[in-house]
Design a protein around this motif. Structure first.
Motif, PDB file in Angstrom:
ATOM      1  N   LYS A 123      -1.496  -1.254 -13.625  1.00 59.19           N
ATOM      2  CA  LYS A 123      -2.999  -1.326 -13.521  1.00 59.19           C
ATOM      3  C   LYS A 123      -3.154  -1.319 -12.027  1.00 59.19           C
ATOM      4  O   LYS A 123      -4.351  -2.182 -11.869  1.00 59.19           O
ATOM      5  CB  LYS A 123      -3.549  -2.401 -14.433  1.00 59.19           C
ATOM      6  N   ILE A 124      -3.037  -0.713 -11.228  1.00 58.20           N
ATOM      7  CA  ILE A 124      -3.321  -0.692  -9.981  1.00 58.20           C
ATOM      8  C   ILE A 124      -4.519   0.446  -9.709  1.00 58.20           C
ATOM      9  O   ILE A 124      -4.609   1.288 -10.542  1.00 58.20           O
ATOM     10  CB  ILE A 124      -2.121  -0.303  -8.813  1.00 58.20           C
ATOM     11  N   PRO A 125      -5.450   0.375  -8.773  1.00 56.50           N
ATOM     12  CA  PRO A 125      -6.287   1.322  -8.696  1.00 56.50           C
ATOM     13  C   PRO A 125      -5.917   2.852  -8.486  1.00 56.50           C
ATOM     14  O   PRO A 125      -4.821   3.082  -8.149  1.00 56.50           O
ATOM     15  CB  PRO A 125      -7.158   1.056  -7.253  1.00 56.50           C
ATOM     16  N   ARG A 126      -6.402   3.620  -9.445  1.00 54.50           N
ATOM     17  CA  ARG A 126      -6.121   5.073  -9.492  1.00 54.50           C
ATOM     18  C   ARG A 126      -6.087   5.912  -8.308  1.00 54.50           C
ATOM     19  O   ARG A 126      -5.102   6.387  -7.879  1.00 54.50           O
ATOM     20  CB  ARG A 126      -7.237   5.800 -10.327  1.00 54.50           C
ATOM     21  N   ASN A 127      -6.895   5.605  -7.309  1.00 55.42           N
ATOM     22  CA  ASN A 127      -7.070   6.257  -5.948  1.00 55.42           C
ATOM     23  C   ASN A 127      -5.564   5.917  -5.147  1.00 55.42           C
ATOM     24  O   ASN A 127      -4.857   6.537  -4.609  1.00 55.42           O
ATOM     25  CB  ASN A 127      -8.266   5.804  -5.140  1.00 55.42           C
ATOM     26  N   LYS A 154     -11.100   4.817  -1.033  1.00 53.67           N
ATOM     27  CA  LYS A 154     -12.095   3.858  -0.012  1.00 53.67           C
ATOM     28  C   LYS A 154     -10.949   3.632   1.133  1.00 53.67           C
ATOM     29  O   LYS A 154      -9.812   3.623   1.129  1.00 53.67           O
ATOM     30  CB  LYS A 154     -12.281   2.625  -0.610  1.00 53.67           C
ATOM     31  N   GLU A 157      -8.143   1.030   0.449  1.00 53.95           N
ATOM     32  CA  GLU A 157      -6.853   1.911  -0.338  1.00 53.95           C
ATOM     33  C   GLU A 157      -6.269   2.852   0.341  1.00 53.95           C
ATOM     34  O   GLU A 157      -4.902   2.725   0.317  1.00 53.95           O
ATOM     35  CB  GLU A 157      -7.675   2.935  -1.453  1.00 53.95           C
TER      36      GLU A 157
END
Length: 357
Positions: A123-127, A154, A157
């Motif tokens: 579940k890490i950020p998609r980007n 971002k 990220e």
């Protein structure tokens, strides 16, 4: 760029050259004076990276040096890679280019599938997942920076993804030359293919190839690794539009991207240098051969100086505190990406040997 802007770059470039000189000096002292070898068994490029990391993390780098160091690790690195093309003899690159392309495709697909499965679990950020994926499969930081605006990533990220790729790229760069020499029993073609496919950054591949050349006296391995990585870099032209499509699929707006902006133009310079070597061998090998061979040797030496300067600059820009602050989940994804591309590369090479030898 105006004359004054060029002058601003000088302090950082000179610092990188000083670190190269220090690295060469340490190499000679340790390898020849202390260990007694005629030619030092220690890599100058490795010492340059470690020295750069030491100075960059122990001392605060002044603003006056940063622009020149950035220029060194981006542009002087590319100039070093272009000069490497002089080492390739006529049609030599065609022998392993045909092998490298399917190897690269298999590795890219495998890593993308594995990371896709992994990010669903963590579940890490998609980007960030997109950035780590393309950084692991194509060309490291360059791929991340080219992809970031396409997917609206971002700043934090982007920083995390770059730190991730940098960490595992440096680890593989320092370990893989010795592992590959053992695993492939010193076979230059196979080692070069492995290094060029399994290490993230162009700079790191060049450093690993240079380390191997300096440790095991194998310029052929450096050539194969460099060409394999340059072929891999051109996959940006396919991967950026693909990632843009996947990211924007189902969304009303689409972000713009330009193939012209992401194409690695130094590849053209590298190919041009191969052509220069081929034409020069035909024109001067009988007449003025000493002058021509001396010119070739000089360009070879320049390539190693430029690459080692770039390694020192990259070492100085590697912030260990940023890597420490990443958190464990992106670290796990980066490690799995590195391990997957390495294992798939080994398996594909073994399959190639089984089918065609």
């Amino acid at each position: 760029m105006s004359k004054n802007k060029y002058l601003v770059l000088l302090p950082g470039i000179i610092l990188a050259f000083v670190l190269y000189t220090l690295s060469q000096g340490f190499n000679n002292i340790i390898g020849t004076e202390l260990l007694g070898y005629e030619k030092s068994p220690i890599s100058t490029a490795m010492i340059a990276i470690l020295l750069g990391m030491f100075f960059g993390n122990v001392f605060k780098i002044r603003e006056s040096f940063i622009r020149g160091l950035d220029f060194t690790q981006k542009n002087i690195l590319k100039l070093g890679i272009i000069c490497l093309g002089i080492q390739l003899k006529p049609f030599e690159f065609l022998e392993f280019g045909a092998i490298a392309i399917p190897l690269i495709v298999i590795c890219i697909v495998s890593v993308l599938v594995v990371i896709k499965l992994l990010i669903n679990k963590l579940k890490i950020p998609r980007n960030m997942a997109y950035l780590i994926s393309i950084g692991s499969t194509v060309c490291g930081t360059t791929a991340i920076m080219a992809t970031a605006p396409v997917i609206g990533a971002k700043k934090n990220e982007i920083s995390y993804a770059i730190a991730n790729i940098t960490l595992f790229g440096i680890l593989s760069m320092l370990i893989y030359p010795y592992f590959a020499n053992f695993y492939f029993n010193g076979e230059p073609l196979l080692i070069g293919l492995f290094l060029g496919t399994s290490i993230h950054e162009t700079a790191q591949v060049a450093a690993a190839g240079l380390i191997y050349d300096q440790q095991f006296n194998s310029p052929e391995t450096l050539n194969v690794a460099t060409v394999t990585k340059l072929i891999r870099n051109t996959f940006l032209i396919i991967m950026i539009p693909l990632f843009a499509y996947l990211y924007n699929r189902g969304q009303s707006r689409e972000k713009k991207y330009s193939i012209i902006n992401i194409f690695p133009y130094f590849v053209v310079g590298f190919v041009a240098m191969i052509i220069v070597r081929n034409v020069g061998d035909q024109m001067f090998i009988t007449n003025n051969s000493e002058i021509w061979l001396s010119t070739v040797d000089s360009i070879k030496s320049l390539s190693k100086i430029f690459l080692t300067m770039a390694m020192a600059a990259i070492g100085m820009s590697t912030n260990l505190r940023d890597i420490k602050n990443m958190g464990y989940k992106p670290f796990v994804v980066g490690f799995v990406g590195m391990a997957t591309v390495g294992i798939v590369c080994l398996g594909t090479i073994e399959l190639y040997l089984y089918l065609f030898n």
